[in-house]
Design a protein around this motif. Structure first.
Motif, PDB file in Angstrom:
ATOM      1  N   LYS A 164       1.121  -1.432   0.244  1.00  0.00           N
ATOM      2  CA  LYS A 164      -0.665  -0.106  -0.007  1.00  0.00           C
ATOM      3  C   LYS A 164       1.025   1.225   0.367  1.00  0.00           C
ATOM      4  O   LYS A 164       0.591   2.593  -0.413  1.00  0.00           O
ATOM      5  CB  LYS A 164      -0.842  -0.652   1.620  1.00  0.00           C
ATOM      6  CG  LYS A 164      -2.168  -0.724   0.982  1.00  0.00           C
ATOM      7  CD  LYS A 164      -3.559  -0.410   2.141  1.00  0.00           C
ATOM      8  CE  LYS A 164      -4.114  -1.608   1.995  1.00  0.00           C
ATOM      9  NZ  LYS A 164      -4.478  -1.827   3.969  1.00  0.00           N
ATOM     10  N   LYS A 165       1.640   1.217   0.956  1.00  0.00           N
ATOM     11  CA  LYS A 165       2.921   2.070   0.733  1.00  0.00           C
ATOM     12  C   LYS A 165       3.740   2.441  -0.555  1.00  0.00           C
ATOM     13  O   LYS A 165       3.564   3.734  -0.621  1.00  0.00           O
ATOM     14  CB  LYS A 165       3.834   1.967   2.035  1.00  0.00           C
ATOM     15  CG  LYS A 165       4.975   3.175   2.010  1.00  0.00           C
ATOM     16  CD  LYS A 165       4.371   4.404   3.409  1.00  0.00           C
ATOM     17  CE  LYS A 165       5.808   5.734   3.161  1.00  0.00           C
ATOM     18  NZ  LYS A 165       4.493   6.427   3.998  1.00  0.00           N
ATOM     19  N   LYS A 167       3.125   1.893  -3.491  1.00  0.00           N
ATOM     20  CA  LYS A 167       1.650   2.245  -4.305  1.00  0.00           C
ATOM     21  C   LYS A 167       1.296   4.245  -4.246  1.00  0.00           C
ATOM     22  O   LYS A 167       1.334   4.486  -4.984  1.00  0.00           O
ATOM     23  CB  LYS A 167       0.549   1.492  -3.672  1.00  0.00           C
ATOM     24  CG  LYS A 167       0.147  -0.019  -4.628  1.00  0.00           C
ATOM     25  CD  LYS A 167      -1.241  -0.227  -4.889  1.00  0.00           C
ATOM     26  CE  LYS A 167      -0.819  -1.460  -5.651  1.00  0.00           C
ATOM     27  NZ  LYS A 167      -2.170  -2.354  -5.130  1.00  0.00           N
ATOM     28  N   LYS A 168       1.488   4.162  -3.094  1.00  0.00           N
ATOM     29  CA  LYS A 168       1.053   5.968  -2.942  1.00  0.00           C
ATOM     30  C   LYS A 168       2.033   6.894  -3.776  1.00  0.00           C
ATOM     31  O   LYS A 168       3.489   6.513  -3.541  1.00  0.00           O
ATOM     32  CB  LYS A 168       1.549   6.196  -1.361  1.00  0.00           C
ATOM     33  CG  LYS A 168       0.096   5.505  -0.380  1.00  0.00           C
ATOM     34  CD  LYS A 168       0.330   5.975   0.719  1.00  0.00           C
ATOM     35  CE  LYS A 168      -0.667   6.304   1.887  1.00  0.00           C
ATOM     36  NZ  LYS A 168      -0.841   5.859   3.165  1.00  0.00           N
TER      37      LYS A 168
END
Ligand SMILES: [Mg+2]
Length: 168
Positions: A164-165, A167-168
């Motif tokens: 998730k990180k 992808k930011k």
């Protein structure tokens, strides 16, 4: 900081998906491979042809390579002999003893070494503690024992956050 010790620099499905040419271009010269569930299934001795070919290709690129495994001597020496790649067994990763031997053998500065493994709690943490670049791959074969299932759940939680990180 706590997160970083659990996080790889690169996360790949398999060793076959790692862009080793790019890694070489970026200045890395030594590779330390985990064995079980990274290049072979954890519970057998079967090496796929693509793994043989991969090591030949990597040596062709110019990498120095060794295997560092927590597994016992007999198993690890088997892979050393068949693949013709120097190995260090009973490494006790994430403790530094085994990987130190590997680093010494490669004769390459630590900042030019990449570690490749399938487990956060052994390979990634070991590399992090030694300030070595680390590639995490998905385990070839999921383990079924209770302790490993528990560890795997935790790993997947950490990986979720990591992905998730990224992808930011
Ligand atoms: Mg492994």
């Amino acid at each position: 900081m706590i997160k970083r010790i659990f996080w790889p620099d690169i996360y790949c499905k398999s060793v076959m998906d790692i862009d080793f040419k790019k890694i070489y271009k970026n200045g890395f010269r030594g590779l330390i491979f985990d064995i079980d569930n990274t290049i072979v299934g954890y519970d057998n001795f079967e090496i796929k042809k693509e793994i043989f070919d991969l090591f030949i290709e990597l040596e062709g690129i110019g990498f120095k390579i060794c295997l560092v495994s927590n597994s016992f001597k007999k198993r690890v020496v088997y892979f050393e002999n068949v693949l013709n790649i120097k190995s260090f067994n009973t490494a006790l990763k994430p403790l530094p003893f085994g990987i130190m031997k590997g680093i010494k053998y490669l004769g390459v500065p630590k900042n030019k070494i990449v570690m490749i493994g399938d487990q956060i709690f052994t390979d990634v943490i070991c590399a992090r503690l030694n300030s070595i670049f680390v590639v995490l791959v998905e385990p070839i074969k999921e383990r079924i024992e209770f302790v490993n299932k528990f560890k795997r759940k935790l790993e997947l939680k950490i990986l979720n956050k990591y992905v998730k990180k990224k992808k930011k």
